[in-house]
Write a protein that holds these residues in place. Sequence first.
Motif, PDB file in Angstrom:
ATOM      1  N   THR A 232       0.724  -1.063  -0.021  1.00 13.91           N
ATOM      2  CA  THR A 232       0.055  -0.005  -0.013  1.00 13.91           C
ATOM      3  C   THR A 232       0.856   1.095  -0.080  1.00 13.91           C
ATOM      4  N   ILE A 233       0.950   1.941  -0.901  1.00 18.44           N
ATOM      5  CA  ILE A 233       1.962   2.989  -1.238  1.00 18.44           C
ATOM      6  C   ILE A 233       1.297   4.322  -1.599  1.00 18.44           C
TER       7      ILE A 233
ATOM      8  N   ILE B 245       5.967  11.502  -0.433  1.00 21.91           N
ATOM      9  CA  ILE B 245       6.752  11.207   0.786  1.00 21.91           C
ATOM     10  C   ILE B 245       7.965  10.382   0.794  1.00 21.91           C
ATOM     11  N   GLY B 246       9.163  10.825   0.635  1.00 20.83           N
ATOM     12  CA  GLY B 246      10.163  10.069   0.664  1.00 20.83           C
ATOM     13  C   GLY B 246      10.663   9.288   1.839  1.00 20.83           C
TER      14      GLY B 246
ATOM     15  N   ILE C 219       6.601   7.207 -11.638  1.00 24.41           N
ATOM     16  CA  ILE C 219       7.260   8.100 -10.766  1.00 24.41           C
ATOM     17  C   ILE C 219       8.845   7.577 -10.625  1.00 24.41           C
ATOM     18  N   ARG C 220       9.600   8.649 -10.782  1.00 24.67           N
ATOM     19  CA  ARG C 220      11.032   8.531 -10.481  1.00 24.67           C
ATOM     20  C   ARG C 220      11.287   9.124  -9.289  1.00 24.67           C
TER      21      ARG C 220
ATOM     22  N   LYS D  73      -1.600  10.793  -1.852  1.00 21.30           N
ATOM     23  CA  LYS D  73      -0.333  10.896  -1.423  1.00 21.30           C
ATOM     24  C   LYS D  73       0.521   9.660  -1.313  1.00 21.30           C
ATOM     25  N   LEU D  74       1.598   9.718  -2.074  1.00 25.34           N
ATOM     26  CA  LEU D  74       2.517   8.570  -2.550  1.00 25.34           C
ATOM     27  C   LEU D  74       3.564   8.445  -1.683  1.00 25.34           C
ATOM     28  N   LEU D  75       3.769   7.056  -1.287  1.00 22.96           N
ATOM     29  CA  LEU D  75       4.942   6.608  -0.349  1.00 22.96           C
ATOM     30  C   LEU D  75       6.114   6.016  -1.073  1.00 22.96           C
TER      31      LEU D  75
END
Length: 587
Positions: free
Chosen positions: A38-39, A506-507, A561-562, A581-583
Amino acid sequence: MMNDRSRFLRFRAILIALLPGMCGCHETLSVAPESSETIATPVPHSAETKDFKPKPNTNKVARIASLHFKEVAEQLGVSHRYDNGAQGKSLMVEATGGGVGWFDYDNDGVLDLFLNQGGPTAARTNEVRPPDMLYRGLSEGGLVAVGEQACSDDGDYSQGVAIADFDNDGFDDVYLTTIRHNCLFRNQGDGTFRDITSVAGVDDSRWSTSAAWGDLDLDGDLDLYVCNYVDFDLDHPRICPRLKSDIPSMCHPRDFNPTPDECFENLGDGTFRPVAKSWKLEGPGNRALGVAIADYNNDGRPDIFVANDITANFLFLNRQQNQFEEAATLLGCALSSTGVAQANMGIAVGDYDRNGYLDLYVTHFSGEWNTLYRNLGTEGFQDRTALLGLVGPTMSKLGFGTVMADFDQNGQVELFVANGHVDSTVVEGDGYEMVAQLFTKVGSRFEECGQNAGEYFQRKFVGRGVALGDFDADGDWDLAVSHHNALAAILENVSDRGNWLKVYGIGRASSRTPIGMRITLRQGELTLMQELAGGTSYCSTNECAMIFGLGDSSEPCDLEIRWPKGTMQHFKRVSLNQTLKLLEPIE
């Protein structure tokens, strides 16, 4: 009185939980990731976006008429006025400065706003200097002033703001540039900030303007690039009388020696070290006003573009192993198409021609034109300003802050420019106060459309900093604009618009604030690319997010996404008109 390096910023705020737990979302995930992890999490948006229906733009007339902004600063509770300290001496420091920054300092999901402040240039203590200001966004709407920010005890005439989470603790930190002592304020996570400038080692006693965060060595934390302007002695300022007159006039930048920029490497333990020389981040005649960190040659490494006043721009290409190569002249973005160095100030970054490379739009002095450099990849940059219809409309203006964004979300970017002269005693171009400008792409050229985009574009200001932020969380870009000696503006975007997608990152292996994160969106034959760039505009910080416009098409899209550290991530059939919101995945 508190010691200068141990003061705390006290704000009326509650302790907010760290991301990503702040989302509290229970909606069905409308993304099909290629990984089982789940990201991606949909973020609840305002009521206006839940039943969003795009209004189509099908022809040239409708295209221009669709763009509209409403000035809402007073309605929101913002009453900040940047005082440039003018006292009739026409000092150079009175001409610049005045940044703005959007960020969520308390992690409550509502944008907050930071505004720099100047004040009397002769003031030596904080007691006589008006403070920088932080406004906290309220969940019920509006902004409230929650604290006064004092940078040091002598001569902190504030210029710009760079905001990011430099220590990866989940809370955004604030770096301020001034004409004497820059400051780094660490977000304590409880509604307060602590001045850690001396401990961190990031003070710069030179006159600094814009600054930018970016992970230049790709080690997972953010480094800091600081633009320095000229060697100016505030205690004994040079006065330049007008020719055959005793009346003070603004000095020319050539009347002062240039000062080199600085770059601070983040050592990961809360401290930094200066590395501009060892990393070869230097060039001749440096008088820097703007900076934008991004990957301009698509090699996966962050490069640095620097806008220099009256001298050639710099483009520092990242050659790995902490070594950079200055290549602006070689690649065609150092000078104008006529081979002349211009008065370069603000920078907008984006892929206006949708060829997969980031282009540059740079603002300039009156009598010059703002320049659009098209990025042709291995062939370098090309000045396309005249061919795009952008020379004539900007010749009489003096531009500072600028942004490139798709405000009406039809898949084509617009350009916004804040204008205003530097010398109130000189009448040239359109005078001292000027109208802001808005350009929209119609066919193969840009056309000015501000005159039809709202009352704000009918009024004249001395415009400086500009920042993008979706303060009302409706999925389109709004604007904050600072003005010298006039109230700052908050421009709510009320344009007729198309379908859209907003993305936060979110890195985890990368820096938590993922500057350098690149997203390529594909929908049928349409391909759009955006990157979170460090710096940009002028002395300001945009909200750390990306918003894509898809026009009339409501079909799902695919995302590539890179992440800054190079990890690739793919999503299939992403539904539109939502905020994600991507993790970053950890392999």
